[in-house]
Design a protein around this motif. Structure first.
Motif, PDB file in Angstrom:
ATOM      1  N   GLU A 468       0.841  -1.198   0.000  1.00 30.88           N
ATOM      2  CA  GLU A 468       0.000   0.000   0.000  1.00 30.88           C
ATOM      3  C   GLU A 468       0.874   1.246   0.000  1.00 30.88           C
ATOM      4  O   GLU A 468       1.861   1.325   0.735  1.00 30.88           O
ATOM      5  N   TYR A 478      -4.609  10.353  -0.507  1.00 29.47           N
ATOM      6  CA  TYR A 478      -5.011   9.231  -1.346  1.00 29.47           C
ATOM      7  C   TYR A 478      -4.279   7.974  -0.912  1.00 29.47           C
ATOM      8  O   TYR A 478      -3.301   8.009  -0.153  1.00 29.47           O
ATOM      9  N   TRP A 479      -4.780   6.842  -1.422  1.00 32.34           N
ATOM     10  CA  TRP A 479      -4.248   5.525  -1.080  1.00 32.34           C
ATOM     11  C   TRP A 479      -4.428   4.602  -2.272  1.00 32.34           C
ATOM     12  O   TRP A 479      -5.457   4.615  -2.946  1.00 32.34           O
ATOM     13  N   GLY A 506      -7.082  -1.795  -4.980  1.00 36.99           N
ATOM     14  CA  GLY A 506      -7.938  -0.734  -4.467  1.00 36.99           C
ATOM     15  C   GLY A 506      -7.307   0.640  -4.616  1.00 36.99           C
ATOM     16  O   GLY A 506      -6.080   0.788  -4.553  1.00 36.99           O
ATOM     17  N   GLU A 508      -8.223   4.783  -3.289  1.00 36.61           N
ATOM     18  CA  GLU A 508      -9.101   5.631  -2.472  1.00 36.61           C
ATOM     19  C   GLU A 508      -8.556   7.050  -2.434  1.00 36.61           C
ATOM     20  O   GLU A 508      -7.340   7.255  -2.389  1.00 36.61           O
ATOM     21  N   SER A 510      -9.482  11.052  -0.589  1.00 38.73           N
ATOM     22  CA  SER A 510     -10.309  11.728   0.409  1.00 38.73           C
ATOM     23  C   SER A 510      -9.939  13.197   0.490  1.00 38.73           C
ATOM     24  O   SER A 510      -8.806  13.598   0.191  1.00 38.73           O
ATOM     25  N   ASN A 526     -14.898  10.849   1.104  1.00 39.16           N
ATOM     26  CA  ASN A 526     -14.084   9.726   0.614  1.00 39.16           C
ATOM     27  C   ASN A 526     -14.719   9.117  -0.625  1.00 39.16           C
ATOM     28  O   ASN A 526     -15.949   9.049  -0.731  1.00 39.16           O
ATOM     29  N   THR A 527     -13.877   8.648  -1.535  1.00 41.28           N
ATOM     30  CA  THR A 527     -14.357   7.866  -2.662  1.00 41.28           C
ATOM     31  C   THR A 527     -13.358   6.749  -2.944  1.00 41.28           C
ATOM     32  O   THR A 527     -12.157   6.906  -2.687  1.00 41.28           O
ATOM     33  N   TRP A 528     -13.841   5.617  -3.452  1.00 41.85           N
ATOM     34  CA  TRP A 528     -12.961   4.463  -3.629  1.00 41.85           C
ATOM     35  C   TRP A 528     -13.436   3.588  -4.782  1.00 41.85           C
ATOM     36  O   TRP A 528     -14.595   3.627  -5.207  1.00 41.85           O
ATOM     37  N   ASP A 530     -12.684  -0.608  -5.892  1.00 44.09           N
ATOM     38  CA  ASP A 530     -12.058  -1.902  -5.627  1.00 44.09           C
ATOM     39  C   ASP A 530     -12.252  -2.813  -6.833  1.00 44.09           C
ATOM     40  O   ASP A 530     -13.342  -2.858  -7.432  1.00 44.09           O
TER      41      ASP A 530
END
Length: 811
Positions: A468, A478-479, A506, A508, A510, A526-528, A530
C-alpha cells in the motif's frame, strides 16, 4: 522601505523557526512528596517551573488560550514518582463533569498528561483525569492508536474551585518503562479538552495535517539519578459463582493471581497464573446465514491489555485461545454426541514485552489450554464414553519490531500452535514494514506472510502479501494498494481470516478539512474503487465503486452517508460452499444516511436508514434497514440509552442445502429486530452500577420451491419443494435474551469488588411466521440460565510491602 521589508521577513522567519522548536520544561526534585488532594498548597509546588501558554489544535490550529481559560501546570519528582499539579482556569458553570466508568470519556472536560521516556516520538504513555475525578489511561503508538485496554495503578484528585478546577496526579515509576539514565530527556505533552465546544489545546503545538501526535511532544529535562524501582505487582483474587439452569444448580469457587514483573527497566512480564474469566461480558450473538464463521470481540481483560506488539500484521485473534475444540467426533453404530464443549479451558497465559531506548521492541506471548473431551452416548445401551476433541495445546507468539525516524518501523512476527498427538499444528511468519518519509508526507506499508499447517496428510504452505502507498498529509489524501493470498494460506489457528484465494486492487481518495468553516467544525469526503480477482485460478470476481461523506456542525450535531455500487456481474465463490463453484449476482446498489445529535445535551439521538437493491433480470430483491437510539442523560450520574434496529430483506437468494448431486438455493425473506438498553449510574468515581440488556430476534421464511445452482453461477427455479426434495424445513426462528447487571467498587488503588448478575434465554426453531408477541412468549418459556458471581481483586505493590518490612526492621 527596505528596512521594513527586512524586518518583516526576519520576523516571519523567526516565528516559523520558533514554531518548529520544541518547548522544554525543566523539572526539579522535591524532598517532600505533595499530598494528592487537589489543593496546590504543598511546599513541593513552590518555585517550580510552569508549563503554560497552551495552543489550540482542534477544531482550529494555532489559537492561543484566553486569560480566563488558561492552563498552568507544575511538575516535580522524587525517588518514587512523577507528580503533576495543574490549575485549569474556567467558569465552574461551564465545566462539564459527567460521572462515568474508568476509561469512558463521556461528556466531561479532561486533562491529559503524556510521557515518552524513550523520547522516540512513537510510544506514549497517557494519563487522563476528567473533571468528574474519573481516570483513564492508555498506551499510544502510530501502529495501534490509543489502547485503553492498558491499565495502570496511579493516583489523582480533582477539586472544583471558584475560577476553574485543579488536578493533582502521582505517576509511580512502576507505570513507566525507561532505562537507567543519568541525565535523560523525556518526551512530554500536556493536553486539555473543553467538552462544551470540543476544543482541544496542548502545551507543545500540534500540526494535525501530517504526522502522528508523538512527534509533537515537547521535552522534559532535569531528571537526575533516576533508579527505576523493582516493578513487581500482584493481583490476587477470589471469586464465587452460582449458576442455575432448568432446575439444576452449580456452584464454583476460584482463587488465583495475576502478576506483573519488570524483568529489566524496559521489559515486563504479565502472567495470569490461574485464569478466571467468569465475569467477561456476553457475546452479541446473531443469526449467521453466510459462509464465514461468526466472530466476537474479546471480553477477557488479560487478552485486551498490553497486546499492541502482538497485533502486528493482524495475525493474532485472541479469541482463538480457549475457543471451541479443533477436533471432530467419530461415531459408531447408533451413537450420538451428547455433549460437545463450546470452549477449552485456559490453564495459564503470559506476555513478555517491552522496547529499548533505541526503539527495538520484543514481545513473547504464550498460553496453554487443557485437554477437552466430548461425551458420546450409545442409543442402544445408553452407555457413555468420552472422546478427545482438543489435546493439551500451546499457543505462542514472538514479535521483533524496530522503530526509527519517529514514524517508521520494520517487524518480524511468528505465531505457532502446537497440539499434542495427531491433531493439527500451525505456524505463521510475517515480515512487515511501515515506512513514512521524514517530512511525514508519504507512507508505504508492505507485508509478506507465510503459513504452514501440519495435517495428517502432510504440511500445507500458503503465502500472502500486501502493498500500500499513501499520501498522508494535507487536505487531499489518497491511497492505492494490492493484497494477495493464495488458496492454501491459512492463519486461523491463532489468527482470523474469513477467506483466502484473492488478488484485490484498491484506490481511495479523500478530502478533509482541518479548520472550521462558516457552518462546519469539520467534514470529510471519501471515494474508492475496488477491483477483485481470485488468485487461483486468476479470474475476475467483482468490483465496487463507492463514496462517503461525514460532517460535524458547529452546534456539535453530526451527519453523513455512504453509497456503494457493484457494477455488472459479481462472482461469489464462497456462498455455494463447494470448491470451484460460484454464484452470480448483478448490479447491487446500497446506501445509508445517519445523524448524531450533540451528546452534551440532556437528550440526544442517533439514527440511520439505508437500503439495497439489485438491477438484475428476473430478480426482485429489496432490503431496507433503520435504527434509532435515543440517549437520556438525567444528570451527571445517570445515563440511559435505548436502541432499536430493524432490518428487512425481501426476495433474497442464498445457499440453503447441499445434496449429493446438487447445490440448493432458496428465495427467502428475512426480518431482524434488535432491542437493547444500556444504563449506568455512578455514585462517585469509585462506585458504579451498570445495566446491559439485549433481545435479538431474526426469522427466515423460504419460498416453497427450491433453486438449483448451475455451472455458470445462475439459478434454475424448479417446481420441487424442500419437502419433496427430501430436505429439512429451511425456515428459521432465532431469538436470544441477555441481561447483565453489575456493581463495581474500587475500594483501594487497583483493587476492585465486582458483583454480577446475568441471565440468558435462547430459542431456535422453524416457526418463522410468528409475530413478535408470540415469539417473545415462546422465548420466555425456554429454560432460563441465571448466574451470580462475586469477585474481589486486590492490588499489591512489592515496593510498598518492602517499605513496611524495612520500617519494622529499623524499629
Amino acid at each position: 522601505m527596505k528596512n521594513r521589508l527586512f524586518l518583516l521577513v526576519f520576523s516571519f522567519c523567526y516565528i516559523i523557526t520558533f514554531a518548529q522548536e520544541k518547548k522544554t520544561l525543566n523539572i526539579t526534585r522535591t524532598t517532600s512528596a505533595p499530598k494528592i488532594d487537589g489543593i496546590l498548597d504543598d511546599e513541593s509546588w513552590k518555585n517550580v517551573e510552569e508549563a503554560k501558554d497552551f495552543i489550540q489544535f482542534d477544531p482550529e490550529m494555532g489559537v492561543k488560550e484566553t486569560h480566563e481559560t488558561r492552563t498552568v501546570v507544575k511538575i516535580t519528582y522524587d525517588d518514587d514518582a512523577i507528580y503533576v499539579g495543574a490549575y485549569l482556569y474556567d467558569n465552574p458553570k461551564d465545566i462539564m463533569r459527567q460521572l462515568t466508568r474508568r476509561d469512558d470519556f463521556g461528556q466531561s472536560d479532561f486533562f491529559g498528561f503524556i510521557l515518552n521516556p524513550n523520547n522516540d516520538g512513537q510510544n506514549n504513555t497517557e494519563f487522563f483525569v476528567f473533571s468528574s475525578g474519573v481516570q483513564a489511561d492508555a498506551i499510544e503508538s502510530p501502529g495501534i492508536g490509543e489502547d485503553f485496554g492498558w491499565n495502570a495503578v496511579w493516583e489523582s484528585a480533582v477539586k472544583i474551585v471558584d475560577d476553574g478546577w485543579i488536578v493533582e496526579m502521582k505517576i509511580p515509576y512502576r507505570t513507566l518503562r525507561f532505562s537507567n539514565q543519568e541525565v535523560p530527556t523525556w518526551g512530554l505533552q500536556i493536553h486539555r479538552h473543553y467538552r462544551r465546544n470540543r476544543s482541544q489545546f496542548t502545551w507543545n503545538p500540534i500540526d494535525v495535517t501530517k504526522g502522528n501526535v508523538g512527534i509533537y511532544n515537547g521535552q522534559l529535562k532535569g531528571l537526575t539519578n533516576l533508579d527505576p524501582p523493582t516493578r513487581l505487582t500482584f493481583y490476587p483474587f477470589v471469586s464465587g459463582i452460582v449458576n442455575t439452569y432448568d432446575g439444576d444448580t452449580e456452584t464454583q469457587f476460584n482463587a488465583g493471581m495475576d502478576l506483573k514483573y519488570g524483568i529489566t527497566e524496559n521489559f515486563t512480564l504479565d502472567a495470569t497464573l490461574i485464569p478466571d474469566f467468569s465475569q467477561a461480558g456476553f457475546d452479541r450473538v446473531e443469526l449467521n446465514l453466510g459462509p464465514f464463521e461468526q466472530t466476537f470481540s474479546e471480553q477477557r481483560q488479560f487478552f485486551t491489555e498490553g497486546v499492541d506488539l502482538f497485533t502486528k500484521g493482524d495475525l493474532f485473534f485472541s479469541r482463538r485461545v480457549g475457543n471451541e475444540p479443533s477436533g471432530s467426533v467419530s461415531l459408531g453404530p447408533n451413537e450420538e454426541v451428547q455433549d460437545y464443549p463450546s470452549q477449552t479451558k485456559v490453564l495459564n497465559a503470559l506476555k513478555v514485552s517491552g522496547r529499548t531506548k533505541n526503539g527495538l521492541g520484543v514481545g513473547v506471548f504464550n498460553a496453554i489450554t487443557e485437554k477437552t473431551y466430548a461425551k458420546v452416548t450409545n442409543l442402544d445401551t445408553y452407555t457413555s464414553r468420552k472422546e478427545l476433541v482438543e489435546p493439551l495445546a500451546n499457543y505462542n507468539i514472538l514479535v521483533v519490531d524496530q522503530q526509527f525516524n519517529q514514524n517508521s518501523s520494520v517487524s518480524l512476527i511468528n505465531t505457532n500452535v502446537t497440539r499434542n498427538g495427531h491433531f493439527r499444528d500451525a505456524n505463521v511468519t510475517g515480515l512487515l514494514a511501515d515506512l513514512t518519509t521524514k517530512k511525514n508526507t508519504y507512507n508505504l506499508e508492505a507485508e509478506l506472510k507465510m503459513s504452514n499447517v501440519n495435517l495428517e496428510s502432510g504440511t500445507e504452505t500458503g503465502y500472502s502479501y500486501t502493498l500500500e502507498l499513501a499520501k498522508v498529509f494535507g487536505n487531499w489524501q489518497y491511497w492505492v494498494g494490492h493484497e494477495f493470498a493464495d488458496d492454501t494460506y491459512d492463519i486461523n489457528d491463532l489468527g482470523l481470516q474469513f477467506r483466502n484465494n484473492f488478488s484485490n486492487f484498491g484506490v481511495e481518495a479523500s478530502y478533509r478539512t482541518f479548520e472550521p468553516t462558516s457552518n462546519f467544525l469539520r467534514y470529510n469526503f471519501n471515494t474508492w474503487i475496488d477491483y477483485n480477482r481470485l488468485s487461483n485460478p486468476s479470474t475476475y470476481t467483482g468490483s465496487t465503486i463507492g463514496a462517503s461523506f461525514s460532517a460535524q456542525l458547529k452546534s456539535l450535531h453530526g451527519f453523513g452517508g455512504n453509497v456503494n455500487f457493484q457494477p455488472g456481474k459479481q462472482y461469489d465463490y464462497f456462498e455455494p460452499r463447494a470448491e470451484g463453484r460460484y454464484f452470480v449476482y448483478e448490479n447491487r446498489l446500497n446506501g445509508n444516511v445517519w445523524i448524531s445529535s450533540n451528546y452534551n445535551k440532556k437528550f440526544a439521538i442517533d439514527a440511520n436508514i439505508g437500503g439495497a437493491t439489485f438491477f438484475e433480470d428476473r430478480r426482485e430483491t429489496n432490503n431496507i434497514w433503520f435504527g434509532i437510539s435515543p440517549r437520556l442523560k438525567l444528570n451527571d450520574k445517570l445515563l440511559l440509552i435505548y436502541s432499536f434496529d430493524y432490518d428487512k430483506i425481501n426476495g433474497d437468494r442464498g445457499y440453503a442445502d447441499n445434496t449429493a448431486d446438487a447445490i440448493v438455493f432458496g428465495n427467502r425473506d428475512q426480518k431482524t429486530m434488535v432491542n437493547s438498553i444500556t444504563g449506568s449510574y455512578s455514585f462517585n468515581p469509585f462506585h458504579s452500577l451498570n445495566l446491559t440488556f439485549r433481545n435479538y430476534w431474526s426469522t427466515v421464511l423460504y419460498d416453497d420451491n427450491i433453486y438449483l445452482l448451475q455451472e455458470d453461477g445462475g439459478l434454475l427455479e424448479t417446481n420441487v419443494s424442500f419437502e419433496d426434495a427430501g430436505l429439512d424445513d429451511p425456515n428459521i426462528n432465532f431469538s436470544t435474551w441477555n441481561l447483565d447487571l453489575s456493581y463495581s467498587w474500587q475500594f483501594a488503588p487497583g483493587s476492585f469488588l465486582t458483583a454480577l448478575y446475568r441471565n440468558q434465554l435462547f430459542n431456535y426453531d422453524s416457526e418463522a411466521e410468528l409475530n413478535f408477541t408470540n415469539n417473545f412468549d415462546r422465548l420466555l418459556n425456554q429454560p432460563i440460565q441465571n448466574s451470580f458471581s462475586l469477585k474481589v481483586q486486590y492490588f499489591i505493590d512489592y515496593n510498598n510491602v518492602k517499605k513496611v518490612f524495612n520500617k519494622k526492621s529499623n524499629s
